[in-house]
Design a protein around this motif. Structure first.
Motif, PDB file in Angstrom:
ATOM      1  N   LYS A 180      16.102 -49.233 -27.462  1.00  0.00           N
ATOM      2  CA  LYS A 180      16.070 -49.130 -29.194  1.00  0.00           C
ATOM      3  C   LYS A 180      14.605 -49.182 -29.399  1.00  0.00           C
ATOM      4  N   GLU A 181      13.698 -50.154 -28.477  1.00  0.00           N
ATOM      5  CA  GLU A 181      12.203 -50.084 -29.002  1.00  0.00           C
ATOM      6  C   GLU A 181      11.802 -48.700 -28.752  1.00  0.00           C
ATOM      7  N   LEU A 182      12.291 -47.764 -28.048  1.00  0.00           N
ATOM      8  CA  LEU A 182      11.520 -46.520 -27.632  1.00  0.00           C
ATOM      9  C   LEU A 182      12.339 -45.450 -28.701  1.00  0.00           C
ATOM     10  N   GLY A 183      13.095 -45.861 -29.615  1.00  0.00           N
ATOM     11  CA  GLY A 183      13.809 -45.145 -30.551  1.00  0.00           C
ATOM     12  C   GLY A 183      15.189 -44.428 -30.236  1.00  0.00           C
ATOM     13  N   TYR A 184      15.683 -44.908 -29.254  1.00  0.00           N
ATOM     14  CA  TYR A 184      16.926 -44.261 -28.917  1.00  0.00           C
ATOM     15  C   TYR A 184      18.348 -45.431 -29.165  1.00  0.00           C
ATOM     16  N   ASP A 185      19.213 -44.815 -29.613  1.00  0.00           N
ATOM     17  CA  ASP A 185      20.447 -45.617 -30.025  1.00  0.00           C
ATOM     18  C   ASP A 185      21.594 -44.948 -29.343  1.00  0.00           C
ATOM     19  N   LEU A 186      21.977 -45.143 -28.171  1.00  0.00           N
ATOM     20  CA  LEU A 186      22.730 -44.238 -27.579  1.00  0.00           C
ATOM     21  C   LEU A 186      24.386 -45.126 -27.841  1.00  0.00           C
ATOM     22  N   GLY A 187      25.465 -44.126 -27.553  1.00  0.00           N
ATOM     23  CA  GLY A 187      26.751 -44.470 -27.661  1.00  0.00           C
ATOM     24  C   GLY A 187      27.055 -45.195 -26.297  1.00  0.00           C
ATOM     25  N   ASP A 188      28.333 -45.806 -26.312  1.00  0.00           N
ATOM     26  CA  ASP A 188      28.775 -46.647 -25.213  1.00  0.00           C
ATOM     27  C   ASP A 188      28.626 -45.813 -23.787  1.00  0.00           C
ATOM     28  N   ASN A 189      29.166 -44.684 -23.917  1.00  0.00           N
ATOM     29  CA  ASN A 189      29.392 -43.886 -22.640  1.00  0.00           C
ATOM     30  C   ASN A 189      27.978 -43.194 -22.202  1.00  0.00           C
ATOM     31  N   ALA A 190      27.283 -42.766 -23.142  1.00  0.00           N
ATOM     32  CA  ALA A 190      26.052 -42.268 -22.862  1.00  0.00           C
ATOM     33  C   ALA A 190      25.049 -43.231 -22.158  1.00  0.00           C
ATOM     34  N   LEU A 191      25.235 -44.565 -22.974  1.00  0.00           N
ATOM     35  CA  LEU A 191      24.495 -45.641 -22.487  1.00  0.00           C
ATOM     36  C   LEU A 191      24.710 -45.976 -21.053  1.00  0.00           C
ATOM     37  N   GLU A 192      25.990 -45.990 -20.595  1.00  0.00           N
ATOM     38  CA  GLU A 192      26.522 -46.227 -19.232  1.00  0.00           C
ATOM     39  C   GLU A 192      26.106 -45.097 -18.178  1.00  0.00           C
ATOM     40  N   GLU A 193      25.984 -43.853 -18.560  1.00  0.00           N
ATOM     41  CA  GLU A 193      25.373 -42.771 -17.750  1.00  0.00           C
ATOM     42  C   GLU A 193      23.734 -42.937 -17.772  1.00  0.00           C
ATOM     43  N   ALA A 194      23.291 -43.207 -18.851  1.00  0.00           N
ATOM     44  CA  ALA A 194      21.975 -43.508 -18.611  1.00  0.00           C
ATOM     45  C   ALA A 194      21.383 -44.680 -17.711  1.00  0.00           C
ATOM     46  N   PHE A 195      22.287 -45.763 -17.871  1.00  0.00           N
ATOM     47  CA  PHE A 195      22.153 -47.143 -17.236  1.00  0.00           C
ATOM     48  C   PHE A 195      22.065 -46.734 -15.555  1.00  0.00           C
TER      49      PHE A 195
END
Length: 521
Positions: free
Chosen positions: A351-366
């Motif tokens: 969020k600090e870097l300007g990204y607000d990912l959906g749950d699925n995208a967040l899990e994949e990125a994590f």
């Protein structure tokens, strides 16, 4: 946005007209998917862009669909579609923007002697008649009409004035005089607006607009000169994306007006703290990297390495910074990320870097972040940006990388064993090549046959150190179509495979084909 031109034409408010999704997407290799266009449009709407030019509806079903869907979803911005001065274009454009809260048809025709003779093959009087008939047609369909004089800065001033007067009489509410080929210089461009506004008797009934290309590196300077000459709408793109050398950069004109309000007493409604976020998103979806020393949003825009500069910064930041990093969305503080960081810290950092990912995208990125953290001692902000941009760029893929192993060294031949998931089905192939990269690309070509030519292969390190992530850019061309894509990974070979596969996926979308097997057909 004010409904009557007179309500802002004589004030210091400047409307921001963003054409990233139309003029910007016309850059070779910068095509975007529907999902990517919707994401960009939503951010532009949120950050305060007044008019979003969403596409050129008559050119393709894809452009029509994008303009239509953006029109439905926009919450506050006016949504514009581009159309030539032809009934078919205008009618198609009206259909595309009809669901917008504030629809606009943007019509254009060439007015310079060079364009009228060689591009239109028409006499000036014929062009003038086209303006009268077709602007009126557009106005009968939509209440907000913009008319542009293509190649306006190389047009004869007397004829340009006649065209402007005719367009306003026919119903145009915005008049755009573009520097289509980036030919003008600031004083000249300012005088054009002053002259037209003074000589055209009905000029007070329209807002005047600037649209500048950067062929001589003067797009932003000309844009500001046009505003000084009376224009109250600025047409621009995020990161200056656009044909040839690009357009005036949105972030640069916005911050120039904000920082130098003493010299240019004009203001826009843009939330400048979202500029870096917009820059990163457009760079990711277009696969056009932002140069490190790019004004406002470049990596080095707020970086200081010189000892003299560092000393001055420590004493007073204003010694070498004319704006604060926070004003454009850059955070000074840094939350150090590593293998022990959890989902919550990861999400907050994004969020600090300007990204607000959906749950699925967040899990994949994590999951990819955790893998990266296991392989690197320190995960820098730049690493996370590259990782998430790479993840965004690889969504909605038909072709996915499953596994890769490579044999390389002084004893050839080098080989690559590759497994891809193609439309849900896993396929494996081993290929040799003149080096590991060649072997990887040969394996991909064997699994996904195609006739694309590799025009660009470029590697750079995201951060410093031997464990830095590699970011690879690949440009493929086929049948006159060109696409560029990026891939990031600590392993340069894996990053190369991801970039090549991403480019193939983009090429499929550009060709309007749903199955990779048809790429060669």
């Amino acid at each position: 946005m004010p409904s009557a031109p007179a309500s802002i034409a004589n004030t210091n408010q400047v409307l921001i007209f963003d054409t990233t999704l139309r003029d910007g997407e016309q850059s070779p290799g910068a095509s975007m998917t529907l999902e990517e266009k919707l994401e960009v449009a939503e951010l532009l709407d949120t950050m305060g862009v007044d008019i979003i030019e969403a596409g050129f509806p008559v050119t393709s079903e894809g452009d029509f669909e994008a303009v239509s869907e953006i029109s439905r979803r926009a919450k506050r911005a006016t949504i514009a579609g581009l159309a030539r001065l032809a009934a078919k274009d205008i009618d198609r454009c009206a259909e595309a923007v009809r669901h917008a809260r504030h629809p606009r048809i943007h019509v254009f025709v060439s007015t310079s002697p060079l364009h009228m003779k060689y591009k239109l093959n028409k006499e000036p009087e014929q062009v003038l008649e086209m303006i009268k008939v077709n602007v009126a047609r557009a106005r009968n369909l939509v209440g907000d009409i913009e008319w542009s004089a293509e190649d306006g800065t190389r047009s004869e001033i007397d004829f340009l004035c006649r065209c402007v007067e005719a367009a306003i009489n026919a119903g145009a509410t915005t008049i755009n005089i573009p520097d289509t080929v980036g030919y003008a210089v600031p004083d000249e461009y300012r005088r054009i607006f002053e002259t037209v506004r003074e000589r055209v008797p009905n000029s007070d009934k329209a807002i005047f607009s600037v649209h500048c290309h950067n062929d001589l590196g003067l797009a932003v300077a000309n844009t500001l000169a046009g505003v000084a000459g009376g224009a109250r709408q600025i047409e621009c793109t995020v990161n200056g994306l656009g044909e040839r050398a690009g357009n005036a950069a949105l972030e640069e004109v916005v911050m120039a007006l904000r920082v130098r309000g003493d010299a240019m007493p004009y203001h826009s409604g843009i939330d400048s703290s979202m500029l870096v976020r917009a820059s990163k998103l457009v760079s990711a979806v277009s696969s056009f990297p932002v140069q490190y020393n790019k004004a406002i949003v470049g990596r080095n825009a707020f970086a200081h390495e010189s000892g003299i500069h560092q000393d001055g910064m420590l004493k007073n930041a204003q010694t070498y910074e004319i704006m604060t990093p926070e004003s454009v969305g850059v955070n000074k503080t840094s939350l150090v990320m590593g293998k022990h960081s959890g989902r919550h810290a990861f999400k907050e950092k994004l969020k600090e870097l300007g990204y607000d990912l959906g749950d699925n995208a967040l899990e994949e990125a994590f999951a990819r972040f955790k893998d990266l953290a296991d392989r690197k001692k320190i995960v820098y902000d730049e690493d996370l940006i590259a990782l998430v941009d790479d993840e965004i760029g690889h969504q909605h893929e038909h072709i996915k990388l499953v596994s890769l192993s490579v044999m390389a060294g002084t004893r050839g031949p080098q080989s690559a064993a590759l497994t891809l998931e193609v439309n849900g089905e896993q396929k494996t192939h081993q290929a040799t090549g003149n080096g590991p990269i060649d072997a990887i690309f040969n394996a991909i070509m064997a699994l996904v046959p195609h006739g694309a030519v590799l025009e660009l292969y470029q590697v750079h390190a995201v951060t410093q150190g031997t464990d830095a992530q590699a970011e690879v850019s690949v440009r493929l061309a086929e049948d006159g179509k060109s696409v560029t894509a990026k891939g990031a990974d600590p392993d340069t070979l894996v990053a190369s495979a991801r970039a090549y596969i991403a480019a193939l996926n983009k090429l499929m979308v550009k060709r309007g084909k749903s199955r990779p097997e048809t790429l060669a057909g």
